[in-house]
Enzyme design. Structure first.
Site, PDB file in Angstrom:
ATOM      1  N   ASP A  69      39.204 -13.958  37.286  1.00 57.93           N
ATOM      2  CA  ASP A  69      39.526 -13.036  36.199  1.00 57.93           C
ATOM      3  C   ASP A  69      40.914 -13.421  35.705  1.00 57.93           C
ATOM      4  O   ASP A  69      41.911 -13.165  36.387  1.00 57.93           O
ATOM      5  CB  ASP A  69      39.508 -11.596  36.704  1.00 57.93           C
ATOM      6  N   ASN A  96      39.107 -21.195  28.309  1.00 61.79           N
ATOM      7  CA  ASN A  96      38.033 -20.771  27.425  1.00 61.79           C
ATOM      8  C   ASN A  96      37.823 -19.262  27.411  1.00 61.79           C
ATOM      9  O   ASN A  96      37.358 -18.714  26.409  1.00 61.79           O
ATOM     10  CB  ASN A  96      36.732 -21.463  27.856  1.00 61.79           C
ATOM     11  N   SER A 150      40.472 -20.472  17.769  1.00 56.06           N
ATOM     12  CA  SER A 150      39.565 -20.133  16.674  1.00 56.06           C
ATOM     13  C   SER A 150      40.318 -20.228  15.361  1.00 56.06           C
ATOM     14  O   SER A 150      41.533 -19.971  15.301  1.00 56.06           O
ATOM     15  CB  SER A 150      39.041 -18.703  16.856  1.00 56.06           C
ATOM     16  N   TYR A 165      41.634 -10.012  17.986  1.00 57.06           N
ATOM     17  CA  TYR A 165      41.201 -11.384  18.240  1.00 57.06           C
ATOM     18  C   TYR A 165      42.075 -12.378  17.481  1.00 57.06           C
ATOM     19  O   TYR A 165      42.542 -13.376  18.042  1.00 57.06           O
ATOM     20  CB  TYR A 165      39.739 -11.531  17.827  1.00 57.06           C
ATOM     21  N   VAL A 167      45.182 -12.090  16.192  1.00 62.13           N
ATOM     22  CA  VAL A 167      46.567 -12.164  16.670  1.00 62.13           C
ATOM     23  C   VAL A 167      46.620 -12.875  18.021  1.00 62.13           C
ATOM     24  O   VAL A 167      47.518 -13.691  18.274  1.00 62.13           O
ATOM     25  CB  VAL A 167      47.182 -10.752  16.750  1.00 62.13           C
ATOM     26  N   LYS A 169      44.610 -15.170  19.163  1.00 62.21           N
ATOM     27  CA  LYS A 169      44.370 -16.604  19.008  1.00 62.21           C
ATOM     28  C   LYS A 169      45.539 -17.293  18.295  1.00 62.21           C
ATOM     29  O   LYS A 169      45.859 -18.455  18.593  1.00 62.21           O
ATOM     30  CB  LYS A 169      43.069 -16.847  18.251  1.00 62.21           C
ATOM     31  N   THR A 201      26.790 -18.118  20.117  1.00 58.53           N
ATOM     32  CA  THR A 201      27.065 -17.504  21.412  1.00 58.53           C
ATOM     33  C   THR A 201      26.897 -15.994  21.301  1.00 58.53           C
ATOM     34  O   THR A 201      26.715 -15.445  20.212  1.00 58.53           O
ATOM     35  CB  THR A 201      28.503 -17.812  21.856  1.00 58.53           C
TER      36      THR A 201
END
Length: 241
Positions: A69, A96, A150, A165, A167, A169, A201
């Site tokens: 984790d 990842n 991304s 998401y 911010v 990345k 995905t």
């Protein structure tokens, strides 16, 4: 992950892939194993990780699952200690693991607890995992760190939406630049961000086949020693920051 004897499997390059039990991570594990890596498949849920590893490598000679984790300091430290004791090397790290593609949210009304949760995994998870494995990576003859990012994190394209998401990345891309700048020298660690593109995905919900997106990650994980560092790529081609 049984301790390897001298020679044989122990001499294979070792890759650690976080969030490796499904999606892009799973396919990256598969492709790296096919290319001759001993792959440590990190999964928050060990049972799911072990099932994924068994599908990829029934004999257990190339792919091994570990509980990981990335948002938990103790879990990351335990993984790094196990890799050190049982394999004695780490040549590739693929950061990842990611959460919270918050398409329903907007920055002006975002739940900041959700944003913090995304940052804990998507940014700090990659950061703490890199720090934990860095002693092994720096001893590798061909060290590589790949941050799976991304285009949602590209400032060039931002116009609103998916705030947690995006911010997280963008911050991950900044971490790529910082680590790349700091980890040069004689044993240069190549550190790059890779956008796998919109892929089919669970998180992406559609798009191109997962193997196509994962291939760009594997490209960065297996760059030659004179390859680029500190870049942002998709399918081996630069992406605007």
């Amino acid at each position: 992950m049984a301790k390897q004897p001298d020679g044989g499997a122990r001499e294979l390059p070792v890759a650690v892939v976080t969030g490796g039990n499904r999606g892009i991570g799973y396919e990256v594990v598969r492709q790296l194993a096919q290319r001759g890596h001993r792959v440590v498949l990190g999964s928050r849920d060990l049972a799911k990780g072990e099932a994924a590893a068994a599908r990829l490598d029934p004999r257990g000679s190339r792919v091994t699952a570990v509980q990981l984790d990335v948002a938990d300091d103790a879990s990351v430290a335990a993984m790094a200690d196990r890799v050190t004791r049982e394999l004695g090397r780490a040549d590739v790290l693929v950061n990842n693991a990611a959460i919270l593609y918050d398409t329903w949210a907007q920055a002006r009304t975002a739940d900041l607890d959700e944003v913090r949760r995304a940052l804990e995994t998507n940014l700090f998870g990659a950061w703490r995992t890199t720090q934990a494995l860095l002693p092994l990576l720096r001893r590798s003859p061909h060290p590589r760190v790949v941050n799976v990012s991304s285009e949602a994190g590209a400032l060039n394209w931002m116009s609103g939406g998916t705030p947690a998401y995006s911010v997280s990345k963008a911050a991950l891309n900044a971490l790529t630049r910082l680590l790349s700048g700091e980890l040069g020298g004689r044993h240069r660690v190549l550190v790059n961000s890779v956008c796998p593109g919109w892929t089919a995905t669970d998180m992406g919900g559609g798009g191109r086949p997962v193997p196509e997106g994962a291939a760009g990650v594997v490209w960065a994980a297996t760059l030659p020693d004179d390859g680029p560092t500190g870049g942002f790529f998709r399918d081996g081609k630069p992406v605007a920051w």
